[in-house]
Design a protein around this motif. Structure first.
Motif, PDB file in Angstrom:
ATOM      1  N   UNK A  59      61.448   7.223  45.499  1.00 18.61           N
ATOM      2  CA  UNK A  59      60.899   6.084  44.749  1.00 18.61           C
ATOM      3  C   UNK A  59      59.594   6.491  44.083  1.00 18.61           C
ATOM      4  N   UNK A  60      58.753   7.193  44.854  1.00 19.10           N
ATOM      5  CA  UNK A  60      57.481   7.643  44.300  1.00 19.10           C
ATOM      6  C   UNK A  60      57.718   8.612  43.139  1.00 19.10           C
ATOM      7  N   UNK A  61      58.748   9.454  43.274  1.00 15.65           N
ATOM      8  CA  UNK A  61      59.049  10.387  42.194  1.00 15.65           C
ATOM      9  C   UNK A  61      59.519   9.636  40.949  1.00 15.65           C
ATOM     10  N   UNK A  62      60.353   8.629  41.154  1.00 15.06           N
ATOM     11  CA  UNK A  62      60.816   7.831  40.016  1.00 15.06           C
ATOM     12  C   UNK A  62      59.636   7.158  39.335  1.00 15.06           C
ATOM     13  N   UNK A  63      58.723   6.611  40.149  1.00 16.77           N
ATOM     14  CA  UNK A  63      57.532   5.976  39.589  1.00 16.77           C
ATOM     15  C   UNK A  63      56.712   6.991  38.809  1.00 16.77           C
TER      16      UNK A  63
ATOM     17  N   UNK B 196      50.244   6.450  38.750  1.00 15.59           N
ATOM     18  CA  UNK B 196      49.142   5.569  39.130  1.00 15.59           C
ATOM     19  C   UNK B 196      48.528   4.870  37.932  1.00 15.59           C
ATOM     20  N   UNK B 197      49.052   5.061  36.730  1.00 14.04           N
ATOM     21  CA  UNK B 197      48.472   4.379  35.575  1.00 14.04           C
ATOM     22  C   UNK B 197      48.795   2.893  35.621  1.00 14.04           C
ATOM     23  N   UNK B 198      47.841   2.091  35.160  1.00 14.17           N
ATOM     24  CA  UNK B 198      48.047   0.656  35.131  1.00 14.17           C
ATOM     25  C   UNK B 198      46.979   0.005  34.294  1.00 14.17           C
ATOM     26  N   UNK B 199      47.018  -1.318  34.187  1.00 12.39           N
ATOM     27  CA  UNK B 199      46.058  -2.000  33.312  1.00 12.39           C
ATOM     28  C   UNK B 199      44.597  -1.751  33.680  1.00 12.39           C
ATOM     29  N   UNK B 200      44.289  -1.550  34.976  1.00 10.62           N
ATOM     30  CA  UNK B 200      42.901  -1.384  35.376  1.00 10.62           C
ATOM     31  C   UNK B 200      42.794  -0.061  36.132  1.00 10.62           C
ATOM     32  N   UNK B 201      42.203   0.945  35.485  1.00  9.14           N
ATOM     33  CA  UNK B 201      42.303   2.317  35.947  1.00  9.14           C
ATOM     34  C   UNK B 201      41.755   2.572  37.361  1.00  9.14           C
ATOM     35  N   UNK B 202      40.591   2.018  37.759  1.00  7.46           N
ATOM     36  CA  UNK B 202      40.069   2.350  39.091  1.00  7.46           C
ATOM     37  C   UNK B 202      41.001   1.974  40.228  1.00  7.46           C
ATOM     38  N   UNK B 203      41.966   1.058  39.979  1.00  3.07           N
ATOM     39  CA  UNK B 203      42.893   0.671  41.031  1.00  3.07           C
ATOM     40  C   UNK B 203      44.096   1.599  41.121  1.00  3.07           C
ATOM     41  N   UNK B 204      43.971   2.825  40.560  1.00  5.49           N
ATOM     42  CA  UNK B 204      45.094   3.757  40.464  1.00  5.49           C
ATOM     43  C   UNK B 204      46.075   3.768  41.621  1.00  5.49           C
ATOM     44  N   UNK B 205      45.636   4.153  42.836  1.00  8.28           N
ATOM     45  CA  UNK B 205      46.584   4.228  43.954  1.00  8.28           C
ATOM     46  C   UNK B 205      47.270   2.895  44.241  1.00  8.28           C
ATOM     47  N   UNK B 206      46.579   1.778  43.963  1.00  6.55           N
ATOM     48  CA  UNK B 206      47.203   0.476  44.218  1.00  6.55           C
ATOM     49  C   UNK B 206      48.351   0.226  43.256  1.00  6.55           C
ATOM     50  N   UNK B 207      48.158   0.597  41.977  1.00 10.03           N
ATOM     51  CA  UNK B 207      49.268   0.473  41.023  1.00 10.03           C
ATOM     52  C   UNK B 207      50.443   1.304  41.489  1.00 10.03           C
ATOM     53  N   UNK B 208      50.127   2.521  41.935  1.00  9.57           N
ATOM     54  CA  UNK B 208      51.163   3.416  42.437  1.00  9.57           C
ATOM     55  C   UNK B 208      51.918   2.761  43.587  1.00  9.57           C
ATOM     56  N   UNK B 209      51.159   2.224  44.549  1.00 11.21           N
ATOM     57  CA  UNK B 209      51.771   1.566  45.713  1.00 11.21           C
ATOM     58  C   UNK B 209      52.640   0.402  45.283  1.00 11.21           C
ATOM     59  N   UNK B 210      52.111  -0.392  44.354  1.00  8.31           N
ATOM     60  CA  UNK B 210      52.841  -1.578  43.910  1.00  8.31           C
ATOM     61  C   UNK B 210      54.182  -1.178  43.298  1.00  8.31           C
TER      62      UNK B 210
ATOM     63  N   UNK C  67      56.514  -0.031  45.921  1.00 14.01           N
ATOM     64  CA  UNK C  67      56.963  -1.198  46.684  1.00 14.01           C
ATOM     65  C   UNK C  67      58.086  -1.919  45.953  1.00 14.01           C
ATOM     66  N   UNK C  68      57.910  -2.082  44.629  1.00 12.69           N
ATOM     67  CA  UNK C  68      58.962  -2.763  43.863  1.00 12.69           C
ATOM     68  C   UNK C  68      60.261  -1.970  43.932  1.00 12.69           C
ATOM     69  N   UNK C  69      60.145  -0.638  43.781  1.00  9.27           N
ATOM     70  CA  UNK C  69      61.346   0.197  43.849  1.00  9.27           C
ATOM     71  C   UNK C  69      62.062   0.025  45.181  1.00  9.27           C
ATOM     72  N   UNK C  70      61.283   0.108  46.270  1.00 12.75           N
ATOM     73  CA  UNK C  70      61.897   0.017  47.594  1.00 12.75           C
ATOM     74  C   UNK C  70      62.545  -1.359  47.778  1.00 12.75           C
ATOM     75  N   UNK C  71      61.864  -2.408  47.290  1.00  9.28           N
ATOM     76  CA  UNK C  71      62.430  -3.752  47.424  1.00  9.28           C
ATOM     77  C   UNK C  71      63.744  -3.861  46.671  1.00  9.28           C
ATOM     78  N   UNK C  72      63.792  -3.235  45.481  1.00  7.46           N
ATOM     79  CA  UNK C  72      65.035  -3.293  44.710  1.00  7.46           C
ATOM     80  C   UNK C  72      66.161  -2.602  45.473  1.00  7.46           C
ATOM     81  N   UNK C  73      65.828  -1.495  46.155  1.00  8.68           N
ATOM     82  CA  UNK C  73      66.862  -0.825  46.950  1.00  8.68           C
ATOM     83  C   UNK C  73      67.393  -1.734  48.040  1.00  8.68           C
ATOM     84  N   UNK C  74      66.476  -2.467  48.663  1.00  2.74           N
ATOM     85  CA  UNK C  74      66.909  -3.377  49.730  1.00  2.74           C
ATOM     86  C   UNK C  74      67.750  -4.501  49.140  1.00  2.74           C
ATOM     87  N   UNK C  75      67.339  -4.954  47.976  1.00  2.00           N
ATOM     88  CA  UNK C  75      68.088  -6.010  47.284  1.00  2.00           C
ATOM     89  C   UNK C  75      69.507  -5.534  46.988  1.00  2.00           C
ATOM     90  N   UNK C  76      69.611  -4.289  46.520  1.00  2.00           N
ATOM     91  CA  UNK C  76      70.944  -3.734  46.236  1.00  2.00           C
ATOM     92  C   UNK C  76      71.765  -3.693  47.509  1.00  2.00           C
TER      93      UNK C  76
END
Lengths: 165, 329
Positions: free
Chosen positions: B253-257, B264-278, B281-290
């Motif tokens: 999932x992290x590789x796909x991201x 880690x890119x996102x609208x607000x740069x200093x939050x890099x790792x959080x964007x990455x985590x988010x 997280x979405x990827x993993x949730x989609x897997x569970x949904x599937x």
């Protein structure tokens, strides 16, 4: 792959919608679903109004039991030790609950309605020895009470022994 | 930017533990989401909202008797889960999760190892990870384990081809095998999931099969076949296989991201790792949904899908991307 690709996507919407519904699970130890009024649970032995035991030690219940879990040893009543109104009484009355299949044949076989099946079903124990219920345990009021559904909800006749006693 | 070796060491220790924690709570999230999607509660007894459930599971698994099948090849039988676990954990080392920070007068990179062939390294580790399944199934000395490991290998090897081909487009556009470069390129230009949509889809399906998640969970089709290559494993040895599987899920999932959604890119740069985590997280949730929505494929359907649909699409995608890249530049 599938003939209707869109239909397999629809399934995702179905599962997603469930996320916002309340789970239908009944949280058992906190919420005990009321049992059916004639639910067959733990046995009870009964007494007459005057305190004498209804059981006369005839062993018909033991004969009727398909699991062979009832042990009755009868003894004569004497004037200074009168336990039951009949000639004899059950000196030992044991039910091995680890064998019992809760079929209720003992209840049917009993000529004096001395044994009935109650509603309690939480009767697990840590040891098999604890599952052999003695006469005292069966005569006593059960410690745990189980909610019983309203009899009027069901088309259930009142048993004969509760109507005429 | 170079950093002292001890910073990398500390970072590696922290990341490994974070991944283990993420794994623990992936299992919790999976059980919880699956439960809610099936109108159940999911775990809710151990701790508030069942949050301590992963630890309860861990204690239970560790305390279980670690038995050997009588005929098992002992060293290999023990080595197999370790191989799976090691490759799963090692693959995360090259995935960038942040821009890099200046802490006091040391520079800390946003990844553990900046490897110039990071993508190849990840796929190489993934290929070694297959040996965990092969050896585990063979060393157990049981028919069912052996058949299960053959099933697993056939699936993993088939889908590895599509997985590797599907990222070729990204490599061509990013003009690098270095994940840091690819992420920076996406931050500077465009997130690659827009031009590489076909690649993303192929990667996504191949990834489900690689991590043997439903609907491609033939390696351990728990409801219809014997559990597969880890039939003869119990306790924490089984737990290691399971852990490896979930960590593979997180890593891929992290590789796909990283490859398609700019890491880690996102609208607000200093939050890099959080964007990455988010995003992960979405990827993993989609897997569970599937998992909650789709029934398992038959084995021939699995093979047909891998070889006749994913592979041609991935190949065409790579060729077209190559032509376009040449034509534009």
């Amino acid at each position: 792959m599938s003939p209707q690709p869109l239909d397999s996507v629809k399934g995702f919407a179905v599962t997603f919608r469930q996320l916002f519904k309340k789970p239908i699970t009944q949280q058992y130890p906190e919420y005990k679903r009321p049992v059916y009024p004639r639910f067959r649970g733990r046995h009870r032995l009964h007494r007459h109004e005057n305190g004498l035991e209804k059981c006369v030690g005839c062993s018909l219940c033991a004969a009727a039991c398909p699991a062979d879990c009832i042990r009755v040893v009868a003894e004569e009543n004497t004037p200074d030790n009168r336990v039951s109104p009949g000639e004899r009484y059950a000196r030992i009355y044991e039910i091995n609950m680890s064998r019992c299949i809760f079929c209720g044949y003992c209840e049917l076989a009993c000529p004096f309605d001395a044994i009935t099946l109650g509603n309690e079903y939480e009767i697990s124990e840590y040891s098999r020895d604890d599952l052999i219920y003695t006469k005292d345990m069966l005569l006593a009021e059960p410690i745990k009470k189980v909610p019983v559904a309203d009899r009027d909800l069901y088309d259930t006749p009142i048993p004969y022994y509760q109507d005429h006693s | 930017m170079r950093e002292p070796w001890w910073i990398s060491l500390i970072k590696a220790g922290v990341i490994v533990n974070l991944i283990m924690l993420a794994f623990a709570y992936t299992t919790w999230l999976e059980r919880k989401l699956l439960g809610r999607m099936q109108n159940r509660f999911g775990p809710n007894r151990a701790g508030p909202y069942g949050l301590l459930q992963p630890f309860a599971d861990l204690i239970k698994l560790v305390r279980k008797e670690s038995f050997f099948p009588v005929a098992a090849r002992h060293p290999l039988y023990i080595a197999a889960p370790i191989i799976s676990m090691f490759t799963a954990l090692a693959a995360f080392a090259v995935i960038p999760f942040g821009a890099g920070w200046q802490i006091w007068h040391y520079h800390v990179n946003g990844e553990i190892a900046n490897v110039s062939i990071a993508l190849i390294l990840i796929f190489a580790l993934g290929s070694i990870g297959v040996y965990g399944a092969i050896i585990g199934g063979w060393a157990s000395q049981s028919k069912f384990s052996l058949l299960g490991s053959m099933r697993t290998c056939a699936q993993l090897v088939s889908y590895e081809v599509s997985l590797a081909l599907s990222v070729l487009g990204v490599v061509l556009m990013g003009q690098s095998l270095n994940l840091v470069d690819i992420v920076n390129k996406q931050g500077a230009t465009i997130w690659f999931f827009i031009p590489q949509l076909a690649g993303l889809l192929v990667f996504f399906f191949a990834m489900i099969a690689e991590t043997s998640r439903p609907p491609f969970d033939l390696p351990e089709a728990d409801t219809e076949l014997v559990a597969g290559y880890h039939t003869e494993y119990g306790g924490m040895r089984w737990g290691l296989f399971q852990t490896a599987e979930y960590i593979n899920l997180i890593t891929l999932s992290a590789l796909a991201v990283t490859l398609f959604f700019a890491g880690w890119h996102g609208p607000y740069a200093p939050l890099g790792p959080l964007w990455f985590l988010l995003k992960v997280f979405i990827f993993v949730s989609v897997f569970i949904w599937i998992r909650a929505s789709v029934p398992r494929l038959r084995y021939d359907q699995l093979m047909r899908f891998g070889w006749k649909i994913l592979l041609p699409v991935a190949t065409i995608n790579a060729v077209v991307t190559a032509l376009l890249v040449v034509w534009i530049s």
